[in-house]
Design a protein around this motif. Structure first.
Motif, PDB file in Angstrom:
ATOM      1  N   VAL A 103      39.421  49.794  35.281  1.00 21.49           N
ATOM      2  CA  VAL A 103      40.325  50.589  36.112  1.00 21.49           C
ATOM      3  C   VAL A 103      40.855  49.746  37.261  1.00 21.49           C
ATOM      4  O   VAL A 103      42.051  49.775  37.573  1.00 21.49           O
ATOM      5  N   GLU A 104      39.988  48.968  37.900  1.00 13.32           N
ATOM      6  CA  GLU A 104      40.420  48.125  39.013  1.00 13.32           C
ATOM      7  C   GLU A 104      41.205  46.924  38.533  1.00 13.32           C
ATOM      8  O   GLU A 104      42.065  46.407  39.249  1.00 13.32           O
ATOM      9  N   ALA A 105      40.955  46.479  37.302  1.00 14.44           N
ATOM     10  CA  ALA A 105      41.618  45.282  36.784  1.00 14.44           C
ATOM     11  C   ALA A 105      43.013  45.566  36.235  1.00 14.44           C
ATOM     12  O   ALA A 105      43.807  44.652  36.075  1.00 14.44           O
ATOM     13  N   ASN A 106      43.331  46.838  35.932  1.00 13.22           N
ATOM     14  CA  ASN A 106      44.619  47.173  35.331  1.00 13.22           C
ATOM     15  C   ASN A 106      45.507  47.905  36.323  1.00 13.22           C
ATOM     16  O   ASN A 106      45.190  49.000  36.752  1.00 13.22           O
ATOM     17  N   GLU A 107      46.628  47.286  36.660  1.00 10.47           N
ATOM     18  CA  GLU A 107      47.570  47.924  37.567  1.00 10.47           C
ATOM     19  C   GLU A 107      48.579  48.779  36.815  1.00 10.47           C
ATOM     20  O   GLU A 107      49.053  49.785  37.328  1.00 10.47           O
ATOM     21  N   LEU A 108      48.934  48.387  35.582  1.00  2.00           N
ATOM     22  CA  LEU A 108      50.011  49.072  34.890  1.00  2.00           C
ATOM     23  C   LEU A 108      49.651  49.491  33.467  1.00  2.00           C
ATOM     24  O   LEU A 108      49.925  50.620  33.062  1.00  2.00           O
ATOM     25  N   MET A 109      49.020  48.594  32.703  1.00  4.21           N
ATOM     26  CA  MET A 109      48.791  48.850  31.275  1.00  4.21           C
ATOM     27  C   MET A 109      47.324  48.670  30.897  1.00  4.21           C
ATOM     28  O   MET A 109      46.653  47.775  31.415  1.00  4.21           O
ATOM     29  N   PHE A 110      46.874  49.514  29.983  1.00  4.76           N
ATOM     30  CA  PHE A 110      45.590  49.294  29.331  1.00  4.76           C
ATOM     31  C   PHE A 110      45.837  48.736  27.935  1.00  4.76           C
ATOM     32  O   PHE A 110      46.894  48.959  27.344  1.00  4.76           O
ATOM     33  N   ARG A 111      44.851  48.016  27.425  1.00  2.48           N
ATOM     34  CA  ARG A 111      44.896  47.491  26.057  1.00  2.48           C
ATOM     35  C   ARG A 111      44.019  48.370  25.177  1.00  2.48           C
ATOM     36  O   ARG A 111      43.095  49.026  25.673  1.00  2.48           O
ATOM     37  N   PRO A 112      44.253  48.376  23.870  1.00  2.00           N
ATOM     38  CA  PRO A 112      43.424  49.202  22.984  1.00  2.00           C
ATOM     39  C   PRO A 112      41.935  48.897  23.105  1.00  2.00           C
ATOM     40  O   PRO A 112      41.107  49.801  23.033  1.00  2.00           O
ATOM     41  N   GLN A 113      41.587  47.631  23.321  1.00  2.00           N
ATOM     42  CA  GLN A 113      40.172  47.278  23.421  1.00  2.00           C
ATOM     43  C   GLN A 113      39.521  47.823  24.683  1.00  2.00           C
ATOM     44  O   GLN A 113      38.300  47.838  24.805  1.00  2.00           O
ATOM     45  N   ASP A 114      40.326  48.295  25.651  1.00  2.44           N
ATOM     46  CA  ASP A 114      39.782  48.936  26.844  1.00  2.44           C
ATOM     47  C   ASP A 114      39.404  50.390  26.594  1.00  2.44           C
ATOM     48  O   ASP A 114      38.650  50.979  27.378  1.00  2.44           O
ATOM     49  N   VAL A 115      39.960  51.000  25.560  1.00  2.44           N
ATOM     50  CA  VAL A 115      39.878  52.447  25.368  1.00  2.44           C
ATOM     51  C   VAL A 115      38.748  52.811  24.399  1.00  2.44           C
ATOM     52  O   VAL A 115      38.756  52.386  23.243  1.00  2.44           O
ATOM     53  N   LEU A 116      37.794  53.602  24.874  1.00  2.00           N
ATOM     54  CA  LEU A 116      36.690  54.066  24.043  1.00  2.00           C
ATOM     55  C   LEU A 116      37.010  55.401  23.389  1.00  2.00           C
ATOM     56  O   LEU A 116      36.490  55.722  22.325  1.00  2.00           O
ATOM     57  N   LEU A 117      37.855  56.188  24.042  1.00  2.00           N
ATOM     58  CA  LEU A 117      38.259  57.501  23.539  1.00  2.00           C
ATOM     59  C   LEU A 117      39.695  57.759  23.963  1.00  2.00           C
ATOM     60  O   LEU A 117      40.052  57.552  25.120  1.00  2.00           O
ATOM     61  N   ALA A 118      40.513  58.216  23.011  1.00  2.00           N
ATOM     62  CA  ALA A 118      41.866  58.699  23.317  1.00  2.00           C
ATOM     63  C   ALA A 118      41.925  60.172  22.934  1.00  2.00           C
ATOM     64  O   ALA A 118      41.397  60.567  21.887  1.00  2.00           O
TER      65      ALA A 118
END
Length: 199
Positions: A103-118
């Motif tokens: 959360v602190e590392a991403n200012e604008l976009m998340f990558r799929p590997q960041d997401v555990l649940l959508a």
């Protein structure tokens, strides 16, 4: 007495002018105006949704609270994040769970590997994409869990788990029963609570 004439005004053109041309890229999307629509991309094709209706927003807010209360400190539920899957694929899930450190590392976009649940709340304008297109896109991107919530079914919760690059057939949890889930962390709730009146 002389008649006065009101000035004639031409009707305004309400069309939004979008940057770039199809097939669109994520970089094109970032230059789009903020016009109240939600723009997503699938293989360069534009997916446009209006702002969510109040019941949709209520269900997201309720689920966010449920997940916040249950999540361990190292995981963070978030509503409506930017998810960049590739140069021509960009989605805005209704809710995600990500590692808190991202959360602190991403200012604008998340990558799929960041997401555990959508999570997607199905509405009349997004039925096809939530039930089929996004399920396939999230699986191909390697997102381990996809929850689809059908508000018109009580609501009902459909839990898709990734196995061998595809989501297994969904486990359905109906309104009036407790969905006891173990991933991405232990949480239990009745899907009916997402739309139940307060008090």
């Amino acid at each position: 007495m002389m008649a006065t004439t009101e000035p004639v005004t031409e009707p305004k053109d309400e069309r939004t002018v979008l940057a770039g041309r199809p097939p669109f890229t994520v970089d094109d999307l970032l230059r789009f105006p903020d016009d109240g629509n939600r723009y997503e991309l699938f293989n360069g094709s534009l997916l446009v949704s209006p702002s969510p209706v109040p019941l949709h927003q209520l269900a997201i807010a309720r689920l966010l609270r449920i997940l916040e209360d249950a999540a361990p400190l190292e995981l963070q539920p978030l509503p409506e994040v930017n998810l960049r899957v590739g140069p021509r694929d960009f989605f805005i899930p209704d809710l995600v769970v990500v590692p808190a450190e991202t959360v602190e590392a991403n200012e604008l976009m998340f990558r799929p590997q960041d997401v555990l649940l959508a999570v997607e709340m199905v509405s009349p304008s997004t039925q096809g994409r939530d039930r089929h297109l996004k399920r396939s896109a999230y699986a191909e991107a390697g997102i381990p869990l996809y929850w689809r919530i059908e508000l018109d079914e009580g609501p009902a919760l459909y839990v898709h788990e990734l196995a061998d690059g595809e989501y297994k057939p969904a486990d359905k949890h109906e309104a009036g029963e407790t969905a006891a889930l173990t991933a991405p962390f232990e949480v239990a709730f009745d899907p009916a609570a997402l739309l139940r009146r307060r008090g």
